[in-house]
Write a protein that holds these residues in place. Structure first.
Motif, PDB file in Angstrom:
ATOM      1  N   ILE A  67      -5.095   2.111 -17.726  1.00  0.00           N
ATOM      2  CA  ILE A  67      -6.015   1.709 -16.719  1.00  0.00           C
ATOM      3  C   ILE A  67      -6.366   1.938 -15.455  1.00  0.00           C
ATOM      4  CG2 ILE A  67      -4.615   0.172 -14.641  1.00  0.00           C
ATOM      5  CD1 ILE A  67      -2.878  -0.590 -17.266  1.00  0.00           C
ATOM      6  N   GLN A  68      -5.669   3.126 -15.447  1.00  0.00           N
ATOM      7  CA  GLN A  68      -6.375   3.514 -14.343  1.00  0.00           C
ATOM      8  C   GLN A  68      -8.141   4.128 -14.713  1.00  0.00           C
ATOM      9  OE1 GLN A  68      -4.372   6.783 -13.115  1.00  0.00           O
ATOM     10  NE2 GLN A  68      -5.084   7.462 -10.631  1.00  0.00           N
ATOM     11  N   GLY A  69      -8.122   4.638 -15.888  1.00  0.00           N
ATOM     12  CA  GLY A  69      -9.448   4.919 -15.803  1.00  0.00           C
ATOM     13  C   GLY A  69     -10.348   3.812 -15.519  1.00  0.00           C
ATOM     14  N   ILE A  70      -9.960   2.537 -15.999  1.00  0.00           N
ATOM     15  CA  ILE A  70     -10.639   1.363 -15.590  1.00  0.00           C
ATOM     16  C   ILE A  70     -11.108   1.220 -14.078  1.00  0.00           C
ATOM     17  CG2 ILE A  70     -10.870  -1.340 -16.757  1.00  0.00           C
ATOM     18  CD1 ILE A  70      -9.156  -0.448 -19.340  1.00  0.00           C
ATOM     19  N   LEU A  71     -10.212   1.318 -13.406  1.00  0.00           N
ATOM     20  CA  LEU A  71     -10.006   1.102 -12.681  1.00  0.00           C
ATOM     21  C   LEU A  71     -10.820   1.846 -11.603  1.00  0.00           C
ATOM     22  CD1 LEU A  71      -6.271   0.874 -11.508  1.00  0.00           C
ATOM     23  CD2 LEU A  71      -7.492  -1.362 -10.871  1.00  0.00           C
ATOM     24  N   GLY A  72     -10.927   2.748 -12.001  1.00  0.00           N
ATOM     25  CA  GLY A  72     -11.911   4.213 -11.468  1.00  0.00           C
ATOM     26  C   GLY A  72     -13.808   3.316 -11.955  1.00  0.00           C
ATOM     27  N   GLU A  73     -13.828   2.803 -12.702  1.00  0.00           N
ATOM     28  CA  GLU A  73     -14.770   2.620 -13.561  1.00  0.00           C
ATOM     29  C   GLU A  73     -15.237   1.330 -12.433  1.00  0.00           C
ATOM     30  OE1 GLU A  73     -16.020   1.190 -17.079  1.00  0.00           O
ATOM     31  OE2 GLU A  73     -13.772   2.682 -17.632  1.00  0.00           O
ATOM     32  N   ILE A  74     -14.232   0.557 -12.475  1.00  0.00           N
ATOM     33  CA  ILE A  74     -14.168  -1.168 -11.093  1.00  0.00           C
ATOM     34  C   ILE A  74     -14.530  -0.828  -9.459  1.00  0.00           C
ATOM     35  CG2 ILE A  74     -12.951  -2.923 -10.289  1.00  0.00           C
ATOM     36  CD1 ILE A  74     -11.643  -3.168 -12.974  1.00  0.00           C
ATOM     37  N   THR A  75     -13.935  -0.028  -9.323  1.00  0.00           N
ATOM     38  CA  THR A  75     -13.799   0.621  -7.814  1.00  0.00           C
ATOM     39  C   THR A  75     -14.929   1.423  -7.840  1.00  0.00           C
ATOM     40  OG1 THR A  75     -11.777   2.206  -7.953  1.00  0.00           O
ATOM     41  CG2 THR A  75     -10.810  -0.433  -7.428  1.00  0.00           C
ATOM     42  N   GLY A  76     -14.634   2.745  -8.397  1.00  0.00           N
ATOM     43  CA  GLY A  76     -15.685   3.811  -8.148  1.00  0.00           C
ATOM     44  C   GLY A  76     -14.648   4.968  -7.898  1.00  0.00           C
ATOM     45  N   ALA A  77     -13.685   4.782  -7.669  1.00  0.00           N
ATOM     46  CA  ALA A  77     -12.220   5.841  -7.435  1.00  0.00           C
ATOM     47  C   ALA A  77     -10.761   5.339  -8.232  1.00  0.00           C
ATOM     48  CB  ALA A  77     -11.937   5.642  -6.298  1.00  0.00           C
ATOM     49  N   LYS A  78     -10.497   6.180  -8.706  1.00  0.00           N
ATOM     50  CA  LYS A  78      -9.186   6.458  -9.645  1.00  0.00           C
ATOM     51  C   LYS A  78      -8.089   7.238  -9.135  1.00  0.00           C
ATOM     52  CE  LYS A  78      -9.413   8.556 -13.407  1.00  0.00           C
ATOM     53  NZ  LYS A  78     -10.048   9.826 -14.551  1.00  0.00           N
ATOM     54  N   THR A  79      -7.885   7.127  -7.668  1.00  0.00           N
ATOM     55  CA  THR A  79      -6.817   7.664  -7.213  1.00  0.00           C
ATOM     56  C   THR A  79      -5.964   6.120  -6.322  1.00  0.00           C
ATOM     57  OG1 THR A  79      -7.980   7.608  -5.180  1.00  0.00           O
ATOM     58  CG2 THR A  79      -8.086   9.893  -6.073  1.00  0.00           C
ATOM     59  N   VAL A  80      -5.036   6.531  -6.698  1.00  0.00           N
ATOM     60  CA  VAL A  80      -3.900   5.645  -6.485  1.00  0.00           C
ATOM     61  C   VAL A  80      -2.716   5.594  -5.040  1.00  0.00           C
ATOM     62  CG1 VAL A  80      -3.458   4.974  -8.680  1.00  0.00           C
ATOM     63  CG2 VAL A  80      -1.698   6.652  -7.764  1.00  0.00           C
ATOM     64  N   PRO A  81      -3.097   4.422  -4.325  1.00  0.00           N
ATOM     65  CA  PRO A  81      -2.872   2.996  -4.730  1.00  0.00           C
ATOM     66  C   PRO A  81      -4.468   2.842  -4.869  1.00  0.00           C
ATOM     67  CG  PRO A  81      -2.591   3.280  -2.298  1.00  0.00           C
ATOM     68  CD  PRO A  81      -2.191   4.830  -3.322  1.00  0.00           C
ATOM     69  N   ARG A  82      -4.540   1.766  -5.776  1.00  0.00           N
ATOM     70  CA  ARG A  82      -5.787   1.144  -5.140  1.00  0.00           C
ATOM     71  C   ARG A  82      -5.221  -0.624  -5.397  1.00  0.00           C
ATOM     72  NH1 ARG A  82     -10.224   2.690  -4.313  1.00  0.00           N
ATOM     73  NH2 ARG A  82      -8.458   3.997  -3.598  1.00  0.00           N
ATOM     74  N   VAL A  83      -5.540  -1.035  -4.184  1.00  0.00           N
ATOM     75  CA  VAL A  83      -5.035  -2.578  -3.520  1.00  0.00           C
ATOM     76  C   VAL A  83      -5.964  -3.175  -3.415  1.00  0.00           C
ATOM     77  CG1 VAL A  83      -3.583  -3.172  -1.801  1.00  0.00           C
ATOM     78  CG2 VAL A  83      -3.571  -0.703  -2.435  1.00  0.00           C
ATOM     79  N   PHE A  84      -5.517  -4.609  -3.357  1.00  0.00           N
ATOM     80  CA  PHE A  84      -6.546  -5.755  -3.804  1.00  0.00           C
ATOM     81  C   PHE A  84      -6.344  -6.655  -3.393  1.00  0.00           C
ATOM     82  CE2 PHE A  84      -8.001  -2.827  -7.599  1.00  0.00           C
ATOM     83  CZ  PHE A  84      -8.586  -3.028  -7.619  1.00  0.00           C
TER      84      PHE A  84
END
Length: 101
Positions: free
Chosen positions: A57-74
């Protein structure tokens, strides 16, 4: 980005007004959640360190947002960034506006 897991991540992002991809031990994740608590705004926290598929999931978030760090806040499906970004928006008074818009 059409894999079943990518579709699941996109569905998670749209599952609530505020969605935080987090890790339970991360201080920036705690900061982001505390800010939404101060706003008395409900959120869905997806704790990646408690999931078998957290790294994926973290890898996919990296593809979506350009950053793999957490948190990713939507908020409403839009990525605001991480804990420091949320804190800055909160201090400027912009976060509440984004959540209430």
């Amino acid at each position: 980005m059409a894999s079943p897991k990518a579709v699941e991540v996109k569905n998670l992002i749209s599952s609530d007004k505020v969605v935080i991809f987090s890790k339970t031990y991360c201080p920036y994740c705690k900061l982001a959640k505390e800010i939404f608590d101060k706003l008395k705004e409900n959120y869905t926290a997806i704790e990646l360190d408690l999931r078998d598929d957290g790294e994926e999931i973290q890898g996919i978030l990296g593809e979506i947002t350009g950053a793999k760090t957490v948190p990713r806040v939507f908020v409403k499906g839009n990525c605001l960034g991480g804990g420091s970004d949320v804190k800055t928006l909160y201090e400027k008074g912009e976060l509440k506006t984004l959540v209430d818009a």
